[in-house]
Scaffold this motif. Structure first.
Motif, mmCIF file in Angstrom:
data_model
loop_
_atom_site.group_PDB
_atom_site.id
_atom_site.type_symbol
_atom_site.label_atom_id
_atom_site.label_comp_id
_atom_site.label_asym_id
_atom_site.label_seq_id
_atom_site.Cartn_x
_atom_site.Cartn_y
_atom_site.Cartn_z
ATOM 1 N N LEU A 307 0.817 -1.215 0.000
ATOM 2 C CA LEU A 307 0.000 0.000 0.000
ATOM 3 C C LEU A 307 0.850 1.264 0.000
ATOM 4 O O LEU A 307 0.399 2.322 -0.446
ATOM 5 C CB LEU A 307 -0.929 0.015 1.212
ATOM 6 N N LEU A 308 2.075 1.179 0.520
ATOM 7 C CA LEU A 308 2.946 2.342 0.603
ATOM 8 C C LEU A 308 3.669 2.567 -0.726
ATOM 9 O O LEU A 308 4.118 1.619 -1.374
ATOM 10 C CB LEU A 308 3.971 2.158 1.717
ATOM 11 N N GLU A 309 3.786 3.840 -1.100
ATOM 12 C CA GLU A 309 4.385 4.146 -2.405
ATOM 13 C C GLU A 309 5.897 4.007 -2.402
ATOM 14 O O GLU A 309 6.491 3.567 -3.397
ATOM 15 C CB GLU A 309 4.009 5.567 -2.839
ATOM 16 N N GLY A 310 6.549 4.389 -1.314
ATOM 17 C CA GLY A 310 8.001 4.342 -1.294
ATOM 18 C C GLY A 310 8.557 4.499 0.107
ATOM 19 O O GLY A 310 7.810 4.503 1.085
ATOM 20 N N PRO A 311 9.876 4.640 0.210
ATOM 21 C CA PRO A 311 10.526 4.688 1.532
ATOM 22 C C PRO A 311 10.115 5.878 2.383
ATOM 23 O O PRO A 311 10.259 5.836 3.602
ATOM 24 C CB PRO A 311 12.022 4.737 1.186
ATOM 25 N N GLU A 312 9.612 6.961 1.785
ATOM 26 C CA GLU A 312 9.166 8.111 2.565
ATOM 27 C C GLU A 312 7.713 7.976 3.021
ATOM 28 O O GLU A 312 7.237 8.777 3.831
ATOM 29 C CB GLU A 312 9.329 9.400 1.757
ATOM 30 N N SER A 313 7.010 6.972 2.506
ATOM 31 C CA SER A 313 5.621 6.763 2.913
ATOM 32 C C SER A 313 5.570 6.306 4.365
ATOM 33 O O SER A 313 6.500 5.667 4.873
ATOM 34 C CB SER A 313 4.969 5.721 2.009
ATOM 35 N N ARG A 314 4.468 6.619 5.038
ATOM 36 C CA ARG A 314 4.357 6.347 6.465
ATOM 37 C C ARG A 314 3.041 5.648 6.791
ATOM 38 O O ARG A 314 2.019 5.889 6.142
ATOM 39 C CB ARG A 314 4.474 7.659 7.255
ATOM 40 N N PHE A 315 3.091 4.820 7.828
ATOM 41 C CA PHE A 315 1.938 4.013 8.222
ATOM 42 C C PHE A 315 1.720 4.116 9.725
ATOM 43 O O PHE A 315 2.675 4.165 10.510
ATOM 44 C CB PHE A 315 2.171 2.537 7.847
#
Length: 385
Positions: A307-315
């Motif tokens: 679900l996360l786009e990339g390394p900067e995405s947060r959950f």
């Protein structure tokens, strides 16, 4: 082996069916630990058949007793011998709660870690057990069939949006004729504000409008905070299944907001659907569902990397499991961190003080969060140097 066969002397007495003897030995074991008798006496009682899982009329177990006298070595031996880490006494205290109240970190950590190991094992058994293994599923399956513990019951129940006598906005569901439970309550706003701050501050795509996914609308607190960012989300997907919540969202105009896409159903209905995956990944993912248990949350964890786009995405997720007890809350916090690491998500924790106004928080509803500090998780994909 014939149950009537005589045991060898070094195997202890035949205790099967002798409840009075078990109780007597259990009482003696609790007393011996509380009285700090020599270890050899305690070890002899256990060797003679004193049950380490015993609880007396006050609910005190040998593990409780060891925590009371702050005997870390005895706590360790009892855990290794099969003591029940999460047994509660008549005051609803576990041995871990007692150790915590005495500021005994050594005893508490041993008990907490036993809980983590136990929950990880149960989770492993649950995920690997064949569907036909009904004997195991009876142990692991939640027994709460009310709207508070069953998703099907919750989705077929009517919800009540109102404001309490303190001006707090609340969403309630009736679990029986005499009791309503808060689905979401206004006091959570401080948690949501800090969650949005942690998820969005200094995000490299903040000025362009983040792509946000939120599972579970509730009162709409966190979704309103996302919309109030200096640059509103370029895409704001909300998954919500309850028909009363969806009607509430229509009345509030959420279906008409620019960039907002509402998926009507459970997250399981959309997690691999083109309606969700077409976004190409999200910058921020949050989930806060009602009536689902940790097994459901862990299943959601497994989809987070996709679900996360990339390394900067947060959950992040609402970290409320076990939150009516300090030990249980700590155990679930550690277990969730380990399971997220298994799927490649690194979590940082921060504390949010939610004690202010706690005496007016609940009104007539069942308490679902009793800790002074909320442990806020923010996860990112692990990067390999």
């Amino acid at each position: 082996m014939d149950k009537s066969a005589r045991r060898d002397d070094d195997e202890g007495p035949e205790l099967e069916g002798d409840v009075e003897l078990l109780v007597s030995l259990g009482e003696a074991l609790v007393s011996a630990i509380l009285e700090r008798v020599p270890d050899e006496v305690i070890d002899k009682l256990i060797a003679d058949g004193a049950p380490v899982w015993f609880q007396n009329d006050d609910g005190t177990s040998p593990l409780h007793a060891a925590a009371y006298v702050e005997d870390a070595e005895r706590v360790k031996k009892l855990i290794e011998g099969g003591a029940v880490w999460n047994a509660v006494d008549n005051l609803r205290n576990t041995a871990g709660d007692i150790a915590l109240s005495l500021n005994n970190e050594a005893c508490y950590t041993i008990i907490r870690d036993a809980g983590v190991r136990s929950e990880l094992l149960l989770s492993l058994l649950s995920s690997s057990a064949p569907p036909a293994d009904s004997s195991l599923s009876l142990v692991l399956k939640a027994t709460d069939t009310t709207p508070a513990g069953s998703t099907d019951a919750f989705l077929s129940s009517r919800l009540h949006y109102t404001t309490d006598e303190h001006g707090q906005e609340i969403c309630l569901v009736k679990v029986n004729d005499d009791e309503e439970v808060g689905v979401m309550m206004g006091w959570e706003r401080g948690i949501m504000q800090e969650t949005v701050r942690k998820l969005c501050t200094n995000h490299e795509k903040l000025d362009d409008g983040l792509k946000v996914l939120n599972v579970g609308f509730g009162l709409g607190i966190i979704d309103s905070l996302f919309q109030a960012l200096p640059t509103p989300p370029s895409l704001h997907v909300i998954i919500e299944a309850h028909p009363d919540v969806l009607q509430h969202m229509r009345e509030l105009g959420w279906y008409d907001k620019k960039g907002v896409k509402i998926l009507e159903g459970k997250w399981q209905d959309f997690i691999e659907d083109d309606d969700l995956l077409a976004a190409g990944g999200f910058d921020v993912v949050y989930t806060d569902t009602f009536s689902e248990d940790y097994k459901d949350l862990r299943q959601f964890f497994e989809h987070v990397p996709d679900l996360l786009e990339g390394p900067e995405s947060r959950f992040s997720f609402f970290n409320g499991l076990g939150a009516t007890n300090a030990l249980f809350y700590d155990v679930y916090t550690h277990v969730s961190e380990l399971h997220l690491a298994d799927v490649g998500i690194d979590v940082e924790w921060s504390d949010v003080d939610v004690s202010e106004g706690s005496e007016q928080r609940w009104g007539e509803t069942r308490e679902y969060f009793a800790q002074r500090l909320y442990r806020l998780p923010v996860g990112k994909m692990l990067t390999i140097a």
